[in-house]
Write a protein that holds these residues in place. Structure first.
Motif, PDB file in Angstrom:
ATOM      1  N   LEU A  37       0.825  -1.212   0.000  1.00 56.66           N
ATOM      2  CA  LEU A  37       0.000   0.000   0.000  1.00 56.66           C
ATOM      3  C   LEU A  37       0.856   1.257   0.000  1.00 56.66           C
ATOM      4  N   SER A  38       0.343   2.298  -0.635  1.00 55.52           N
ATOM      5  CA  SER A  38       0.995   3.602  -0.554  1.00 55.52           C
ATOM      6  C   SER A  38       0.644   4.235   0.792  1.00 55.52           C
ATOM      7  N   VAL A  39       1.356   5.283   1.158  1.00 54.05           N
ATOM      8  CA  VAL A  39       1.088   5.965   2.434  1.00 54.05           C
ATOM      9  C   VAL A  39      -0.332   6.537   2.429  1.00 54.05           C
ATOM     10  N   GLN A  40      -0.788   7.024   1.259  1.00 51.84           N
ATOM     11  CA  GLN A  40      -2.137   7.586   1.154  1.00 51.84           C
ATOM     12  C   GLN A  40      -3.210   6.511   1.354  1.00 51.84           C
ATOM     13  N   GLU A  41      -2.985   5.316   0.784  1.00 45.35           N
ATOM     14  CA  GLU A  41      -3.945   4.205   0.959  1.00 45.35           C
ATOM     15  C   GLU A  41      -4.008   3.777   2.419  1.00 45.35           C
ATOM     16  N   MET A  42      -2.869   3.785   3.093  1.00 46.10           N
ATOM     17  CA  MET A  42      -2.841   3.471   4.525  1.00 46.10           C
ATOM     18  C   MET A  42      -3.681   4.489   5.301  1.00 46.10           C
ATOM     19  N   GLY A  43      -3.570   5.745   4.910  1.00 43.85           N
ATOM     20  CA  GLY A  43      -4.344   6.804   5.563  1.00 43.85           C
ATOM     21  C   GLY A  43      -5.841   6.616   5.381  1.00 43.85           C
ATOM     22  N   TRP A  44      -6.239   6.140   4.192  1.00 45.19           N
ATOM     23  CA  TRP A  44      -7.664   5.946   3.924  1.00 45.19           C
ATOM     24  C   TRP A  44      -8.276   4.849   4.790  1.00 45.19           C
ATOM     25  N   ILE A  45      -7.493   3.838   5.155  1.00 43.00           N
ATOM     26  CA  ILE A  45      -8.039   2.767   6.016  1.00 43.00           C
ATOM     27  C   ILE A  45      -8.484   3.361   7.352  1.00 43.00           C
ATOM     28  N   GLY A  46      -7.626   4.211   7.933  1.00 43.79           N
ATOM     29  CA  GLY A  46      -7.991   4.865   9.194  1.00 43.79           C
ATOM     30  C   GLY A  46      -9.141   5.832   9.026  1.00 43.79           C
ATOM     31  N   SER A  47      -9.159   6.560   7.918  1.00 44.60           N
ATOM     32  CA  SER A  47     -10.177   7.589   7.722  1.00 44.60           C
ATOM     33  C   SER A  47     -11.553   7.012   7.406  1.00 44.60           C
ATOM     34  N   ILE A  48     -11.608   5.926   6.631  1.00 47.34           N
ATOM     35  CA  ILE A  48     -12.913   5.329   6.295  1.00 47.34           C
ATOM     36  C   ILE A  48     -13.574   4.796   7.569  1.00 47.34           C
ATOM     37  N   ASN A  49     -12.746   4.329   8.492  1.00 40.48           N
ATOM     38  CA  ASN A  49     -13.238   3.882   9.799  1.00 40.48           C
ATOM     39  C   ASN A  49     -13.920   5.054  10.516  1.00 40.48           C
ATOM     40  N   SER A  50     -13.290   6.230  10.470  1.00 36.64           N
ATOM     41  CA  SER A  50     -13.847   7.412  11.131  1.00 36.64           C
ATOM     42  C   SER A  50     -15.083   7.954  10.410  1.00 36.64           C
ATOM     43  N   ILE A  51     -15.133   7.817   9.070  1.00 34.31           N
ATOM     44  CA  ILE A  51     -16.339   8.222   8.328  1.00 34.31           C
ATOM     45  C   ILE A  51     -17.522   7.381   8.813  1.00 34.31           C
ATOM     46  N   GLY A  52     -17.303   6.075   8.943  1.00 38.68           N
ATOM     47  CA  GLY A  52     -18.342   5.188   9.472  1.00 38.68           C
ATOM     48  C   GLY A  52     -18.736   5.572  10.887  1.00 38.68           C
ATOM     49  N   MET A  53     -17.752   5.927  11.712  1.00 36.97           N
ATOM     50  CA  MET A  53     -18.024   6.328  13.097  1.00 36.97           C
ATOM     51  C   MET A  53     -18.853   7.614  13.157  1.00 36.97           C
ATOM     52  N   ALA A  54     -18.556   8.543  12.252  1.00 35.24           N
ATOM     53  CA  ALA A  54     -19.313   9.804  12.203  1.00 35.24           C
ATOM     54  C   ALA A  54     -20.775   9.540  11.858  1.00 35.24           C
ATOM     55  N   VAL A  55     -20.991   8.706  10.835  1.00 33.65           N
ATOM     56  CA  VAL A  55     -22.361   8.362  10.416  1.00 33.65           C
ATOM     57  C   VAL A  55     -23.064   7.592  11.532  1.00 33.65           C
ATOM     58  N   GLY A  56     -22.369   6.616  12.115  1.00 31.54           N
ATOM     59  CA  GLY A  56     -22.960   5.791  13.176  1.00 31.54           C
ATOM     60  C   GLY A  56     -23.336   6.594  14.403  1.00 31.54           C
ATOM     61  N   ALA A  57     -22.449   7.499  14.837  1.00 28.98           N
ATOM     62  CA  ALA A  57     -22.737   8.320  16.026  1.00 28.98           C
ATOM     63  C   ALA A  57     -23.971   9.174  15.807  1.00 28.98           C
ATOM     64  N   PHE A  58     -24.097   9.760  14.621  1.00 33.85           N
ATOM     65  CA  PHE A  58     -25.239  10.626  14.311  1.00 33.85           C
ATOM     66  C   PHE A  58     -26.540   9.813  14.236  1.00 33.85           C
ATOM     67  N   VAL A  59     -26.544   8.766  13.410  1.00 35.56           N
ATOM     68  CA  VAL A  59     -27.757   7.961  13.179  1.00 35.56           C
ATOM     69  C   VAL A  59     -28.214   7.260  14.450  1.00 35.56           C
ATOM     70  N   PHE A  60     -27.291   6.580  15.124  1.00 35.41           N
ATOM     71  CA  PHE A  60     -27.669   5.794  16.302  1.00 35.41           C
ATOM     72  C   PHE A  60     -27.925   6.672  17.524  1.00 35.41           C
ATOM     73  N   GLY A  61     -27.290   7.859  17.562  1.00 34.04           N
ATOM     74  CA  GLY A  61     -27.606   8.824  18.627  1.00 34.04           C
ATOM     75  C   GLY A  61     -29.055   9.273  18.535  1.00 34.04           C
ATOM     76  N   LEU A  62     -29.512   9.593  17.312  1.00 31.57           N
ATOM     77  CA  LEU A  62     -30.913   9.971  17.083  1.00 31.57           C
ATOM     78  C   LEU A  62     -31.840   8.809  17.430  1.00 31.57           C
ATOM     79  N   LEU A  63     -31.474   7.606  16.974  1.00 27.14           N
ATOM     80  CA  LEU A  63     -32.311   6.422  17.210  1.00 27.14           C
ATOM     81  C   LEU A  63     -32.470   6.114  18.694  1.00 27.14           C
ATOM     82  N   SER A  64     -31.394   6.347  19.465  1.00 28.83           N
ATOM     83  CA  SER A  64     -31.441   6.002  20.894  1.00 28.83           C
ATOM     84  C   SER A  64     -32.471   6.837  21.658  1.00 28.83           C
ATOM     85  N   ASP A  65     -32.777   8.047  21.154  1.00 34.63           N
ATOM     86  CA  ASP A  65     -33.823   8.871  21.782  1.00 34.63           C
ATOM     87  C   ASP A  65     -35.221   8.483  21.310  1.00 34.63           C
TER      88      ASP A  65
END
Length: 399
Positions: A43-71
């Protein structure tokens, strides 16, 4: 407090904490897996960076969606859904051989993880007595350190010998046990007493209403700065050690030593948070993190790298514990999941940018010293937001 109630609090903490620990194990292993995948998939250094970032994109979506759902549907149901999503995604990712499929699964894992953490802290804070609330939520966060330690141990012994896929499968098995325990967990007592459940849209609007604008602004700045710096620094720790000339196995060993310092960071924060207060712990531990980040970036000997890495772990994770205790206390029960989820979600944008910034700057021949100075400044901005905009919530009854 009665003995039965005390056992109930411990049981709640252990069940919520187990899920938290396996989530941390996955995130912790990801930093080691990225280093292994770089060699295996070239992997290139940029591809390595995307693995960490895609995880955080999912976390951002999950926190928003599931935070709303929990109420809307309750803390417990969301707690189960998020761990299930996380566990299945993590197990499936062990069978992938392409970066694109791996990234899709990391997004789903991130959604489960991002949704679970704010809902877990909300559930626990709503079920424990006022005088112990801060300490118990910080102790909940301390399970994160045990997860990172497990990740470091598994990565050190398993990845070099048996590969990253076996390491991932080992991490999934106990997560299903946590899921089984969670099925028997009662929902939040405060949530079940809320008579009228507002629409998700109304809850979102309430978080930014005049009554909560200052609190929400403070939390969003704080979350962004902390998450940006944490994921930028900690996801890259093993790789930074490799860049500084150490072998992959030696780097894993040093990061394991640094990770051990997370535990006293949590435990001291858990003690101070009820003795002195939330603002004190957040401001002092964030300043400690900023100074440690600056020194780590400037370290040029093995001794200084390990020492400053230990201090970085100690202060940063102590601050994280206080952050999870402090956030749910800013809102009433009717919008607590939404407010906590939205602040967390905004913070995850920082988690997307942090891991992407590091490889970009390295490609521009920017030194590790300057990169860690940027993280140092970010953390100081977060500390300032609490100092000037935050209110103390120690010993206050949550609505």
């Amino acid at each position: 407090m009665s003995k039965g109630r005390s056992i109930s609090n411990k049981k709640l903490l252990s069940i919520a904490g187990l899920g938290w620990m396996f989530d941390a194990m996955d995130v912790g292993m990801l930093s080691f897996i990225i280093a292994a995948l770089q060699k295996e998939w070239n992997l290139s250094v940029q591809e390595m960076g995307w693995i960490g970032s895609i995880n955080s994109i999912g976390m951002a979506v999950g926190a928003f969606v599931f935070g709303l759902l929990s109420d809307r549907i309750g803390r417990k149901h969301v707690f189960i859904i998020t761990l299930l999503l996380f566990s299945l995604g993590s197990g499936a990712s062990a069978f992938t051989n392409t970066l694109s499929i791996f990234l899709i699964l990391r997004f789903l894992i991130g959604m489960g993880l991002g949704g679970e953490l704010p809902v877990a802290s909300t559930l626990v804070s709503e079920n424990v007595p006022t005088e112990k609330r801060g300490r118990i939520v910080v102790l909940l966060e301390s399970f994160w350190a045990f997860g990172w330690l497990l990740a470091a141990v598994i990565s050190y012994f398993i990845i070099p010998q048996f590969g990253w896929k076996i390491a991932l499968l080992i991490s999934v098995i106990p997560a299903f046990y946590a899921l089984y325990l969670r099925l028997h967990l009662p929902d939040s007592k405060r949530f079940t007493k809320v008579k009228q459940k507002n629409s998700m849209l109304k809850n979102v609007a309430s978080v930014w209403s005049r009554k909560f604008t200052r609190k929400t602004l403070m939390l969003w700045i704080l979350w962004f700065c902390v998450v940006f710096s944490y994921y930028g620094m900690f996801l890259w720790l093993p790789s930074v050690m490799v860049m500084k000339g150490f072998s992959m196995i030696k780097s894993f060993e040093y990061v394991l030593i640094m990770t051990l310092a997370q535990l006293p960071g949590y435990f001291t924060a858990a003690w101070f948070i009820e003795k002195i207060g939330r603002k004190f712990v957040l401001v002092v531990y964030l300043i400690g993190t900023a100074v440690s980040a600056f020194l780590f970036g400037n370290a040029d000997t093995l001794f200084m790298l390990i020492l400053t890495g230990i201090l970085l772990s100690f202060f940063n994770l102590g601050a994280w514990g206080a952050l999870y205790a402090y956030t749910p206390e800013q809102y009433p029960t009717s919008i607590r999941g939404t407010g906590t989820g939205m602040a967390t979600s905004f913070g995850r944008i920082g988690g997307i940018l942090g891991p992407l910034l590091v490889p970009y700057l390295i490609a521009q021949n920017i030194s590790i010293t300057i990169i860690f100075t940027i993280f140092c400044i970010s953390i100081l901005i977060g500390a300032a937001s609490v100092l000037f905009l935050g209110i103390e919530t120690k010993n206050t009854e949550i609505e």
